[in-house]
Every structure is written in structure tokens, then in C-alpha cells.
Write an enzyme that holds these catalytic residues in place. Sequence first.
Site, PDB file in Angstrom:
ATOM      1  N   HIS A 123     -25.562 -27.584 -47.310  1.00 36.59           N
ATOM      2  CA  HIS A 123     -27.059 -27.633 -47.442  1.00 36.59           C
ATOM      3  C   HIS A 123     -27.096 -25.736 -47.215  1.00 36.59           C
ATOM      4  O   HIS A 123     -26.491 -25.423 -46.498  1.00 36.59           O
ATOM      5  CB  HIS A 123     -27.924 -28.356 -46.662  1.00 36.59           C
ATOM      6  CG  HIS A 123     -29.313 -27.814 -46.912  1.00 36.59           C
ATOM      7  ND1 HIS A 123     -30.307 -27.462 -45.844  1.00 36.59           N
ATOM      8  CD2 HIS A 123     -30.444 -28.805 -47.431  1.00 36.59           C
ATOM      9  CE1 HIS A 123     -31.186 -27.194 -46.316  1.00 36.59           C
ATOM     10  NE2 HIS A 123     -31.105 -28.066 -46.736  1.00 36.59           N
ATOM     11  N   ASP A 200     -23.440 -30.234 -39.789  1.00 31.58           N
ATOM     12  CA  ASP A 200     -24.830 -30.251 -39.713  1.00 31.58           C
ATOM     13  C   ASP A 200     -25.077 -32.083 -39.933  1.00 31.58           C
ATOM     14  O   ASP A 200     -24.601 -32.912 -40.598  1.00 31.58           O
ATOM     15  CB  ASP A 200     -25.035 -29.593 -41.274  1.00 31.58           C
ATOM     16  CG  ASP A 200     -25.993 -30.611 -41.875  1.00 31.58           C
ATOM     17  OD1 ASP A 200     -27.154 -30.564 -41.387  1.00 31.58           O
ATOM     18  OD2 ASP A 200     -26.368 -29.693 -42.385  1.00 31.58           O
ATOM     19  N   GLN A 203     -27.699 -35.421 -42.209  1.00 30.22           N
ATOM     20  CA  GLN A 203     -28.104 -36.189 -42.937  1.00 30.22           C
ATOM     21  C   GLN A 203     -27.141 -38.056 -42.807  1.00 30.22           C
ATOM     22  O   GLN A 203     -26.860 -38.983 -43.502  1.00 30.22           O
ATOM     23  CB  GLN A 203     -27.794 -36.209 -44.568  1.00 30.22           C
ATOM     24  CG  GLN A 203     -28.196 -35.647 -45.030  1.00 30.22           C
ATOM     25  CD  GLN A 203     -29.631 -35.728 -45.892  1.00 30.22           C
ATOM     26  OE1 GLN A 203     -29.794 -37.523 -45.743  1.00 30.22           O
ATOM     27  NE2 GLN A 203     -30.424 -34.457 -45.393  1.00 30.22           N
ATOM     28  N   LYS A 226     -36.003 -36.457 -40.664  1.00 28.94           N
ATOM     29  CA  LYS A 226     -35.543 -37.170 -41.071  1.00 28.94           C
ATOM     30  C   LYS A 226     -34.793 -38.399 -40.024  1.00 28.94           C
ATOM     31  O   LYS A 226     -34.527 -39.072 -40.773  1.00 28.94           O
ATOM     32  CB  LYS A 226     -34.027 -36.450 -41.480  1.00 28.94           C
ATOM     33  CG  LYS A 226     -34.253 -35.037 -42.355  1.00 28.94           C
ATOM     34  CD  LYS A 226     -32.691 -33.999 -43.137  1.00 28.94           C
ATOM     35  CE  LYS A 226     -33.282 -32.928 -43.162  1.00 28.94           C
ATOM     36  NZ  LYS A 226     -34.260 -33.252 -44.765  1.00 28.94           N
ATOM     37  N   CYS A 363     -31.492 -28.007 -51.718  1.00 28.56           N
ATOM     38  CA  CYS A 363     -30.746 -26.778 -50.877  1.00 28.56           C
ATOM     39  C   CYS A 363     -29.131 -26.732 -51.168  1.00 28.56           C
ATOM     40  O   CYS A 363     -28.818 -26.375 -50.566  1.00 28.56           O
ATOM     41  CB  CYS A 363     -31.787 -27.042 -50.084  1.00 28.56           C
ATOM     42  SG  CYS A 363     -33.371 -26.668 -49.873  1.00 28.56           S
TER      43      CYS A 363
END
Length: 409
Positions: A123, A200, A203, A226, A363
Site C-alpha cells: 500500500h 503493515d 489487513q 478496519k 493505493c
Amino acid sequence: MKIDPTTIRKDFPILNQRVNDEPLIYLDNAATTQKPISVLERVAAFYQHDNANVHRGVHTLANRATIAYENSRDTVKDFIHASKRQEVIFTKGTTQSLNWVAKGFASKILKPGDNIVVSPMEHHSNLVPWQQVAHETGANLVYLPMTKDGRIDLESFKHVLGPKDKLLAITHASNVLGTVNPIRKLADVMHQNKGYIVVDGAQAVPHMPVDVTDLNCDFYCFSGHKMLAPTGIGILYGKFDLLDQLTPQEFGGEMIQTVGDFQSTFADLPYRLEGGTPNISGAVGIKAAIDYLQSVGMTEIASYEKKLTDVVLPVLKTIPGIEVYGPDQRTAVFSFNITGIHPHDVATAFDMEGIAVRAGHHCAQPLMRHLGIDSSVRASFYFYNTPAEAKHFLETIPVVKEFFGNGLI
């Protein structure tokens, strides 16, 4: 417990509505998730009963707010299995967390000629900060090899890794491909090479159990919105000794120890990195969200979403004129294109059927170039989505193709 999405959906009033005179099917969960009643009520209750600034106040409301805020930190610590509560820093979200690591830590340890390693699936939030640090320090940005189906080629990574590769910035789960990366194996390789790994987790944390200690990552970043929490709240986890080296990026109230006329000293972790009035209601909200997720069970959520994936992916891949991106083993994220139809037109047609999907580059423009496309349609599921919704999503694709005169593809 076994997930019953029909029962769970009663906790999410926003899902009980019609869009374009059709029942809403919300499949944009990779962008943001909906919020259960318990989260909405907890945030409202804070403002109705406990609203005050945290920490140094001595009155009752300030004490209540401080307790709620710090209880949230403890809940996050336990949820991700951090070793110390001081390793949990509240931020605005994944983007800010990653920027703080890039600016406050990486910029101090990198020198000209060092390599920052990233993957093509990142991302922009886990790429642009590293581009900037590379420009500022003279370090190089190096891309990991990736297989055709969108996985990290671990053996190639081991082979090409060298002493100049000082930091790996990698997503735990791709927001486009659904790929789940082998973080522990990557961390072990980096540490054997005396490097660092920044993850990251935006997700991943909402969809599977995450144990940062077991992953042995140096930094791990994720967002509340999220994972059922409000927007504007996120987490930066770091190993204590490394986090303690991170230079504050915001200066002002709460993060100081003493302030002289011409210089100041800073507070200990975690407060040194949380300058100014924090997002107290957001912290309260992320605790409520974690409480809800734990009541359902993260293992159960991962298992249920795998069942949805097993329903959607095989059928999606057999529809004529559909190109699906990513590996077979994935999260419940499905990016695809329909031959001859622009992704934005596809998304608009889905919306006319009450189905919310996303279209664009997500993104992830370098990944789009890697795939040889400009954009894609993305349908992303969560544990409140039903098998019936998955079936209706699949049945709508031929309708979309026919609407655009593409039914013979």
C-alpha cells in the site's frame, strides 16, 4: 464458537438498509468496516458520562477518562500479545504509525548505500514514507521478487539478501491480492542479517489472530477503522528497546518531562510519542471493538472467512472474461477485472444492485503496473457477510456483463 452471520448482523444496524431499492451487500471491508452497536454505544457513553482530558487531571471525570484510555492500551497489548504495555502507542492509524517509524527510527539507522527492501504489493502508506527516507538518507529502495500469482519468493529473497539490506517494510496481508506473507520467516531472515522488519498489519489484524511476539517483528502497525473501531485511531507496536530509540515526531503537551526556557526533556514510553490531547474516544472505541472481536473469536473469524473464500474464489475464476489477481491461499479479498469493461463502470453497476465494491488502484499503483493494469474491481468480505451475499455477488457478475453488452465474453 461457530459464527452465525445472521445473528451477528443484528449488531450492525447499517447493514439493514436498501441501496438503489436493493438490500445492501457491503463488500468494501478492506477500505473500512462497519461498527457494531456495542462500539457505537461505548463511544457515545464516554462522551455522555466520562468526557475529560486524560492524565494529569485530578477530578473524577479526568480519572475516569484516564482509566478508560489506559485500559484500552492494556487491551491492545493483550490482543496482539505484546510483551509490555509501553510497546503500544496510540496513533491516528496505520499511515501515521508507519511514517513515525520511517522518520523517527529508520532515518537514524540508515546511511548512504544501505537498502530499504519493500514488496511490489505494498500500500502507498508502506511505500511513500520509505521513498522519502531513501531520498533523505541516501539509502536505496529495493523490491522483493514476487511470484506470478502474487506471493513473496522466499527462497529468492534469502539468496539475494546482503549486508546492505538494513530494513524490510512488508505488508502482513495484501489489500489487493489477499496474499498473507510469511512474516516470521521474513523476520528470521532479516534478523540473521542484522536487519529490521516493519510490518503493515492493517489487513491482517481484523481477520486473523496476530501475535507480534511470535512473529518476532520489530514494528507492527494497524488501524482501528478496519477492525470495527472508529476512524482516526491506530496502533504502533514496537519492541521496547527499538521504540525507545524512536524520535518523537510531534512536540508539545503530555510528551514532556520538563520544559525549560531553551530546552526540554521528554517523558518515558509510551507518553513520549503521544504528544497533545490524544483521540480518547477512539481509544475507547478500539477497546470496545477488540472486546467484540474476542467475543466472536479471531480463530473463528479466520475460519469463517476461509469458508467464504472457498465459496467465492473457485467460481470467480471460472467465469468467462474474468481475470482474478492473487494466489489461491488468501484472505477474503478478491481483485478482478472484466474484459472490456472499466472497473469504475463495473463498480457502478454493482452499486445499482445494492452491492458495495471498490474500484481503482487501491493505493497500490506499483502493484497495478506489476500486474499490467491501471486499476481493478475489489470485493472484500468480513465475518458479517453471509454465504447468500457471496452467492448473489457471483450471480451479479453476468448481469453486469450483460448490462454493458459484454455477455458473450
